[in-house]
Design a protein around this motif. Structure first.
Motif, PDB file in Angstrom:
ATOM      1  N   LEU A 186       8.781  -6.766   4.532  1.00  0.00           N
ATOM      2  CA  LEU A 186       7.398  -6.328   4.675  1.00  0.00           C
ATOM      3  C   LEU A 186       7.179  -4.901   4.159  1.00  0.00           C
ATOM      4  O   LEU A 186       6.146  -4.597   3.551  1.00  0.00           O
ATOM      5  N   LEU A 187       8.140  -4.032   4.401  1.00  0.00           N
ATOM      6  CA  LEU A 187       7.954  -2.611   4.103  1.00  0.00           C
ATOM      7  C   LEU A 187       8.098  -2.267   2.624  1.00  0.00           C
ATOM      8  O   LEU A 187       7.369  -1.430   2.100  1.00  0.00           O
ATOM      9  N   HIS A 188       9.052  -2.869   1.957  1.00  0.00           N
ATOM     10  CA  HIS A 188       9.376  -2.451   0.582  1.00  0.00           C
ATOM     11  C   HIS A 188       8.524  -3.171  -0.454  1.00  0.00           C
ATOM     12  O   HIS A 188       8.376  -4.381  -0.395  1.00  0.00           O
ATOM     13  N   PRO A 189       7.972  -2.433  -1.449  1.00  0.00           N
ATOM     14  CA  PRO A 189       7.961  -0.968  -1.539  1.00  0.00           C
ATOM     15  C   PRO A 189       6.908  -0.384  -0.605  1.00  0.00           C
ATOM     16  O   PRO A 189       5.806  -0.914  -0.492  1.00  0.00           O
ATOM     17  N   THR A 190       7.259   0.695   0.062  1.00  0.00           N
ATOM     18  CA  THR A 190       6.377   1.284   1.072  1.00  0.00           C
ATOM     19  C   THR A 190       5.178   1.958   0.423  1.00  0.00           C
ATOM     20  O   THR A 190       5.188   2.288  -0.769  1.00  0.00           O
ATOM     21  N   SER A 191       4.172   2.202   1.239  1.00  0.00           N
ATOM     22  CA  SER A 191       2.980   2.895   0.743  1.00  0.00           C
ATOM     23  C   SER A 191       3.300   4.333   0.347  1.00  0.00           C
ATOM     24  O   SER A 191       2.555   4.954  -0.410  1.00  0.00           O
ATOM     25  N   ALA A 192       4.412   4.869   0.832  1.00  0.00           N
ATOM     26  CA  ALA A 192       4.807   6.234   0.486  1.00  0.00           C
ATOM     27  C   ALA A 192       5.291   6.344  -0.953  1.00  0.00           C
ATOM     28  O   ALA A 192       5.307   7.447  -1.529  1.00  0.00           O
ATOM     29  N   VAL A 193       5.681   5.228  -1.572  1.00  0.00           N
ATOM     30  CA  VAL A 193       6.165   5.258  -2.955  1.00  0.00           C
ATOM     31  C   VAL A 193       5.336   4.379  -3.879  1.00  0.00           C
ATOM     32  O   VAL A 193       5.535   4.378  -5.090  1.00  0.00           O
ATOM     33  N   CYS A 194       4.397   3.634  -3.310  1.00  0.00           N
ATOM     34  CA  CYS A 194       3.621   2.680  -4.098  1.00  0.00           C
ATOM     35  C   CYS A 194       2.127   2.939  -3.929  1.00  0.00           C
ATOM     36  O   CYS A 194       1.479   3.449  -4.836  1.00  0.00           O
ATOM     37  N   GLY A 195       1.578   2.610  -2.758  1.00  0.00           N
ATOM     38  CA  GLY A 195       0.167   2.834  -2.495  1.00  0.00           C
ATOM     39  C   GLY A 195      -0.405   1.772  -1.586  1.00  0.00           C
ATOM     40  O   GLY A 195       0.310   0.894  -1.097  1.00  0.00           O
ATOM     41  N   ILE A 196      -1.717   1.844  -1.363  1.00  0.00           N
ATOM     42  CA  ILE A 196      -2.423   0.911  -0.491  1.00  0.00           C
ATOM     43  C   ILE A 196      -3.748   0.534  -1.161  1.00  0.00           C
ATOM     44  O   ILE A 196      -4.472   1.421  -1.613  1.00  0.00           O
ATOM     45  N   PRO A 197      -4.079  -0.783  -1.214  1.00  0.00           N
ATOM     46  CA  PRO A 197      -3.260  -1.944  -0.852  1.00  0.00           C
ATOM     47  C   PRO A 197      -2.093  -2.114  -1.826  1.00  0.00           C
ATOM     48  O   PRO A 197      -2.200  -1.747  -2.994  1.00  0.00           O
ATOM     49  N   LYS A 198      -1.009  -2.693  -1.317  1.00  0.00           N
ATOM     50  CA  LYS A 198       0.233  -2.745  -2.090  1.00  0.00           C
ATOM     51  C   LYS A 198       0.062  -3.448  -3.436  1.00  0.00           C
ATOM     52  O   LYS A 198       0.461  -2.914  -4.484  1.00  0.00           O
ATOM     53  N   GLU A 199      -0.507  -4.650  -3.442  1.00  0.00           N
ATOM     54  CA  GLU A 199      -0.587  -5.424  -4.679  1.00  0.00           C
ATOM     55  C   GLU A 199      -1.462  -4.727  -5.723  1.00  0.00           C
ATOM     56  O   GLU A 199      -1.118  -4.688  -6.907  1.00  0.00           O
ATOM     57  N   LYS A 200      -2.590  -4.180  -5.289  1.00  0.00           N
ATOM     58  CA  LYS A 200      -3.460  -3.454  -6.221  1.00  0.00           C
ATOM     59  C   LYS A 200      -2.772  -2.202  -6.763  1.00  0.00           C
ATOM     60  O   LYS A 200      -2.902  -1.861  -7.945  1.00  0.00           O
ATOM     61  N   ALA A 201      -2.021  -1.510  -5.891  1.00  0.00           N
ATOM     62  CA  ALA A 201      -1.307  -0.308  -6.322  1.00  0.00           C
ATOM     63  C   ALA A 201      -0.214  -0.666  -7.333  1.00  0.00           C
ATOM     64  O   ALA A 201      -0.022   0.046  -8.324  1.00  0.00           O
ATOM     65  N   LEU A 202       0.491  -1.769  -7.087  1.00  0.00           N
ATOM     66  CA  LEU A 202       1.520  -2.204  -8.032  1.00  0.00           C
ATOM     67  C   LEU A 202       0.913  -2.538  -9.391  1.00  0.00           C
ATOM     68  O   LEU A 202       1.495  -2.229 -10.440  1.00  0.00           O
ATOM     69  N   GLU A 203      -0.239  -3.175  -9.391  1.00  0.00           N
ATOM     70  CA  GLU A 203      -0.920  -3.491 -10.655  1.00  0.00           C
ATOM     71  C   GLU A 203      -1.312  -2.207 -11.392  1.00  0.00           C
ATOM     72  O   GLU A 203      -1.141  -2.109 -12.618  1.00  0.00           O
ATOM     73  N   PHE A 204      -1.822  -1.233 -10.656  1.00  0.00           N
ATOM     74  CA  PHE A 204      -2.206   0.046 -11.253  1.00  0.00           C
ATOM     75  C   PHE A 204      -0.994   0.731 -11.875  1.00  0.00           C
ATOM     76  O   PHE A 204      -1.043   1.200 -13.025  1.00  0.00           O
ATOM     77  N   LEU A 205       0.114   0.786 -11.139  1.00  0.00           N
ATOM     78  CA  LEU A 205       1.311   1.465 -11.639  1.00  0.00           C
ATOM     79  C   LEU A 205       1.914   0.737 -12.834  1.00  0.00           C
ATOM     80  O   LEU A 205       2.406   1.367 -13.775  1.00  0.00           O
TER      81      LEU A 205
END
Length: 419
Positions: A325-344
Motif C-alpha cells: 500500500l505504501l510504496h511508492p509513498t507520497s513523500a517520493v511520488c505525490g498525491i493522488p498516487k496514480e496521477k502523480a506517477l503519470e505526471f512524473l
C-alpha cells in the motif's frame, strides 16, 4: 532506538546454532571494505553492506548467485536476507539477496576510529571464501563498473519548468502534491575511494541507514537515508514514518526550529497518506508520535511515527500488506498516487532506478528494517550519479525547490569527493 542484531537484546537461543569466526588478519576498515566489494565484483556476487540508525555495527551479506530478481516483494515469502527495490518495478527489477556469507565489524563512530586496525567477525563463511577475500587486491571500486555515456545532469531550467508544471496541476486540482526528482552527474577525474567515503558517511550520519550495495544487475550504489518505510518485529510491532519538509540546520537548537506553512502542509499530506492506507485495511488501532523535528546530517525534517501492536491485533502479515500500500509513498511520488506517477512519467527525462525505491535487511532474526532509498548515488566507471527530489505543493517556490535538491545532493557529494 535501533538495536544491533548481535547485542544483548537478541536471545541466546536465537544464536545457538551460529558459528562466529574471527580471522587473525587485522586491517583498517576501509581496506577491509575494498576487499569485500572487490570480491563481490570478481565473483559477480550480490553484496549488501549496511549500518542501522544509532548503531555502530557494520553488517556484510553476500549472495554468491548475484541476487534473485522478483516480480513483486512479499515479505512473508522471503527468506532472511536483504531487499533492494526500485521506484518502479517496470523499469528495474526487485532484487533479493540471500545470506550465503554473513559478517560484521563494529566501529567507535563517536570517536571516528576509521584508522584503527580491526578483525572481521564472520557468522557464515567457508575457509576458502575467507582466504579469497583476504587475498583480494585493494583496488578502486569503480574501475570494474560499466562506463556511462548517455546520462547527463538535469538542468536547472528543466527542473524549474517541471516544478512550475506541478504547481499548475495542483492549482487545477489534478494533484495535491507531487515530488519531481533530478539527477546530478559528476565526472570521476581521479582515483575515488568509495570504501572510505562509505565509512565516513557512517560516522557523519549516525541517525541514518547507511548502505553500500552491489549486484551484476543493479551496479554499485551508496546511500544514507533518514526515512523508515517499515520496521517490523515478528509478533510484536510494526512501524512506519511520515517524513517531509526540509531546511538547513542552523546554529540554533533543533527544538527551536520554525517551519513554514508549506513545509507543515507537505508533512501533513504524507501523514494523511499513511492514515488512509490504514483505513483501506480497516486498521484503527495505532499510536501516532509526532510530528517532531529531526536532524539528518546538515538537514532538518519533520517526522511522525506510526506504531501498531501486531501481537495484540493478531496481524502478523501487516508489514507485507502495508508495503504494497505504501510504496511508492507520497513523500517520493505525490498525491493522488496514480496521477502523480503519470505526471512524473511524462515530465522526468531520467530513470529513477533504485532512487526512492526501498532497501534494507528483511527477516534477520525475525526483524525487518526497510527504508526509503533517499540521499543515494550510483557509481559507474566514469561518473557518480546523485539523485534528489523535492515535494511540491501549491505554496512552492521553484527557485527554493531547486535549492533544496542541490542541498540533498550535497549530502553525499561532499563525502564522496572529500570536499
Amino acid at each position: 532506538m535501533y538495536q544491533s542484531y548481535y547485542d544483548g537484546s537478541i536471545k541466546k537461543a536465537e544464536l545457538k546454532n551460529s558459528t562466529f569466526k574471527k580471522n587473525e588478519i587485522k586491517l583498517k576498515p576501509a581496506e577491509w571494505m575494498s576487499k569485500v566489494v572487490n570480491y563481490a565484483q570478481i565473483k559477480n556476487a550480490g553484496l549488501a553492506i549496511w549500518k542501522l540508525p544509532q548503531d555502530n555495527t557494520i553488517h556484510i551479506l553476500y549472495d554468491l548467485d548475484g541476487g534473485t530478481k522478483l516480480d513483486e516483494v512479499n515479505l512473508d515469502d522471503l527468506e532472511a536476507g536483504f531487499i533492494l527495490a526500485p521506484f518502479q518495478a517496470a523499469e528495474n527489477p526487485n532484487i533479493h539477496f540471500k545470506t550465503d556469507i554473513k559478517g560484521s565489524f563494529s566501529l567507535d563512530l563517536v570517536n571516528n576510529s576509521l584508522d584503527e586496525l580491526i578483525e572481521l567477525q564472520w557468522e557464515k563463511i567457508k575457509s576458502e571464501e575467507e582466504d579469497s577475500i583476504i587475498k583480494t587486491n585493494i583496488e578502486s571500486l569503480h574501475k570494474r563498473l560499466k562506463k556511462t555515456v548517455s546520462i547527463n545532469s538535469t538542468s536547472k531550467k528543466d527542473y524549474i519548468n517541471t516544478v512550475k508544471a506541478g504547481i499548475n496541476a495542483i492549482k487545477t486540482e489534478e494533484l495535491y502534491k507531487v515530488v519531481p526528482s533530478k539527477i546530478k552527474c559528476v565526472n570521476i577525474e581521479e582515483t575515488l575511494d568509495i570504501a572510505d567515503a562509505y565509512l565516513k558517511a557512517c560516522a557523519k550520519y549516525t541517525d541514518a541507514f547507511v548502505s553500500l550495495t552491489f549486484s551484476p544487475t543493479s551496479g554499485l550504489w551508496m546511500g544514507a537515508t533518514p526515512e523508515t518505510l517499515i520496521e517490523d518485529k515478528k509478533n510484536e510491532y510494526f512501524k512506519t514514518v511520515a517524513l517531509a519538509g526540509t531546511q538547513v540546520k542552523t546554529e540554533n537548537n533543533v527544538i527551536h526550529t520554525a517551519w513554514t506553512q508549506k513545509e507543515i502542509e507537505e508533512q501533513a499530506l504524507v501523514s494523511r497518506y499513511i492514515i488512509n492506507c490504514f483505513k483501506k485495511i480497516r486498521l484503527r488501532e495505532y499510536e501516532e508520535i509526532g510530528p517532531k523535528t529531526i536532524q539528518a546530517g546538515s538537514l532538518l525534517h519533520l517526522k511522525t511515527t506510526y506504531k501498531v501492536d501486531t501481537k495484540a491485533l493478531n496481524f502478523p502479515e501487516l508489514a507485507s500488506v502495508m508495503l504494497k500500500l505504501l510504496h511508492p509513498t507520497s513523500a517520493v511520488c505525490g498525491i493522488p498516487k496514480e496521477k502523480a506517477l503519470e505526471f512524473l512519467a511524462e515530465k522526468e527525462s531520467h530513470n529513477r532506478s533504485y532512487f526512492s525505491g526501498f532497501i534494507g535487511p528483511v527477516r534477520m532474526y525475525d526483524q525487518s528494517h526497510i527504508f526509503v532509498n533517499l540521499r543515494c548515488c550510483q557509481f559507474t566507471s566514469n561518473k557518480v550519479i546523485f539523485y534528489a527530489g523535492a515535494g511540491i505543493t501549491i505554496d512552492s517556490d521553484p527557485e527554493k525547490e531547486w535549492f533544496e535538491t542541490e542541498m540533498k545532493c550535497k549530502v553525499l557529494e561532499d563525502i564522496v569527493f572529500h570536499t
